[in-house]
Scaffold this motif. Structure first.
Motif, mmCIF file in Angstrom:
data_model
loop_
_atom_site.group_PDB
_atom_site.id
_atom_site.type_symbol
_atom_site.label_atom_id
_atom_site.label_comp_id
_atom_site.label_asym_id
_atom_site.label_seq_id
_atom_site.Cartn_x
_atom_site.Cartn_y
_atom_site.Cartn_z
ATOM 1 N N LEU A 39 0.833 -1.202 0.000
ATOM 2 C CA LEU A 39 0.000 0.000 0.000
ATOM 3 C C LEU A 39 0.869 1.254 0.000
ATOM 4 N N GLU A 40 1.956 1.219 0.775
ATOM 5 C CA GLU A 40 2.850 2.394 0.824
ATOM 6 C C GLU A 40 3.606 2.555 -0.490
ATOM 7 N N GLN A 41 3.887 1.435 -1.107
ATOM 8 C CA GLN A 41 4.605 1.467 -2.387
ATOM 9 C C GLN A 41 3.757 2.187 -3.439
ATOM 10 N N ILE A 42 2.446 1.942 -3.418
ATOM 11 C CA ILE A 42 1.554 2.588 -4.391
ATOM 12 C C ILE A 42 1.581 4.101 -4.205
ATOM 13 N N LYS A 43 1.550 4.548 -2.941
ATOM 14 C CA LYS A 43 1.523 5.992 -2.652
ATOM 15 C C LYS A 43 2.919 6.615 -2.646
ATOM 16 N N GLY A 44 3.932 5.793 -2.475
ATOM 17 C CA GLY A 44 5.306 6.298 -2.457
ATOM 18 C C GLY A 44 5.675 7.011 -1.178
ATOM 19 N N MET A 45 4.946 6.747 -0.101
ATOM 20 C CA MET A 45 5.283 7.388 1.191
ATOM 21 C C MET A 45 4.665 6.584 2.329
ATOM 22 N N PRO A 46 5.173 6.794 3.546
ATOM 23 C CA PRO A 46 4.582 6.091 4.679
ATOM 24 C C PRO A 46 3.124 6.514 4.859
ATOM 25 N N LEU A 47 2.256 5.575 5.195
ATOM 26 C CA LEU A 47 0.834 5.875 5.383
ATOM 27 C C LEU A 47 0.490 5.680 6.862
ATOM 28 N N ALA A 48 0.089 6.776 7.504
ATOM 29 C CA ALA A 48 -0.132 6.737 8.956
ATOM 30 C C ALA A 48 -1.194 5.706 9.341
#
Lengths: 196, 193
Positions: free
Chosen positions: B161-170
């Protein structure tokens, strides 16, 4: 008083007039339900089961992977229907989540062809799409249930919880049996207070 | 007359080139020739070393998984068993996955087509699950291997999921910490209670 007309017997699925594509898909599902390993599904056997000529298979499904995608879709729909049946119209609760988890795992375990075909066709775009739809639909269902059960961070937990659920389904497929220790581990987190 | 010796191929340099290229080029355009060109080595030398692009990817996957293992050990070796150690290891895993976002995308696609790559990951996952299970076992979880396998599946989904957004997801990290808190016995009930 006129005599009550006897109810006409239900036709067995094989005899119901379906269009050839549907007949072929129904035939494949019957073969799998009877225990045929998915790897042994083949156009000739399927056509014979459907009461059609082998040439009709290739006319309707020139690419066998499209046929497998159709089978995957129907198996996914069956699993989803059994999961939804367990949820029914009952008010959301943690116990209902447990019932849905159990229903999903039992439904997949009863259909080894679902993980078998999913694995065998993972490089095929049509089959990948069906798998993606199945995963998304389960995530949506879980998100909704957790939200209605007023569980904090329902979105994150639904995503990760479904990944855990799919992992159990994989482990049970590998073992070809239900794995209570896995189910208890997920249940314990989502449903009941810790008891050890 | 002395013959000119061919210098030894620097494998880690080639792996770094693959990692960099994966950040810039889609998997469908990835070839051994392309990697050779960026690395400034003849393609024949890469073929001699790795046979083909799939085998190069198998080697890179192993390199990256070994690196991840080393980083996890480095971050956790000084910590006692418990939530803190599990959390540190998880954070390293997620951050490492984000740093290698492009390569992970390549590998996810390649694994669908190449059973050898999928098998390499499966074996590594099994090792990771064994390590996590010893942690859960030490903390008294009754089914440590089951919990470890499920926890690893949750981490991998979080990484995806973080890979899709390219950033850490809280919201994803909070969910994973909640699961970690439960399986390490820090809370008596799950689902954020």
């Amino acid at each position: 008083m006129p005599a009550k007309k006897p109810a006409s017997p239900k036709l067995p699925p094989k005899a119901v007039a379906l269009d050839p594509r549907e007949s072929l898909l129904a035939a494949g599902l019957r073969l799998l339900a009877a225990g045929l390993p998915a790897a042994q599904l083949n156009p000739r056997g399927i056509a014979t089961e459907a009461g059609l000529k082998p040439a009709q298979f290739s006319r309707n499904f020139p690419d066998f992977s499209l046929y497998l995608a159709g089978i995957l879709r129907r198996l996914s729909e069956q699993v989803r229907a059994e999961t939804l049946h367990a949820i029914g119209r009952k008010p959301p609760s943690r116990d209902l989540i447990r019932k849905a988890i159990t229903a999903y795992l039992n439904a997949v375990l009863a259909r080894p062809a679902l993980p078998e075909i999913t694995l065998a066709t993972r490089a095929n775009p049509a089959c990948q799409e069906v798998t993606r739809e199945r995963v998304n639909s389960m995530v949506m269902l879980a998100t909704l249930q957790l939200k209605m059960a007023e569980i904090p961070n329902y979105e994150g937990l639904a995503r990760l919880g479904m990944a855990m659920l799919f992992e159990i389904a994989n482990a049970e497929f590998e073992a070809r049996r239900a794995l209570p220790e896995y189910r208890l581990t997920l249940d314990a987190y989502f449903v009941s207070p810790r008891k050890h | 007359m002395a013959t000119k010796k061919t210098p030894v191929l620097d494998r880690s340099k080639i792996f770094r080139v693959v990692i960099q290229t994966a950040d810039a080029v889609p998997y469908c355009d990835a070839t051994l020739t392309r990697i050779a060109k960026v690395a400034k080595v003849p393609v024949a030398r890469l073929q001699a070393q790795f046979i083909d692009f799939t085998h190069l990817l198998i080697a890179v996957q192993q390199y990256i998984l070994d690196e991840l293992r080393d980083h996890v050990i480095e971050a956790t070796a000084h910590l006692p068993p418990g939530l803190g150690r599990v959390r540190s290891a998880t954070k390293v895993y997620l951050d490492h996955s984000l740093q290698h976002r492009g390569l992970r995308t390549w590998l996810l696609q390649a694994r669908r087509e190449e059973p050898q790559l999928a098998e390499g990951l499966r074996r590594q996952n099994h090792s990771f699950a064994l390590v996590i299970s010893t942690e859960f076992h030490a903390l008294g979880w009754p089914h440590p291997l089951a919990a470890a396998r499920l926890y690893l599946a949750a981490i991998q989904e979080a990484a995806r999921l973080e890979q899709i957004k390219g950033m850490p997801l809280a919201f994803v990290r909070e969910a994973i910490w909640d699961i970690a808190r439960f399986y390490t016995g820090q809370v008596q009930a799950g689902v954020a209670r």
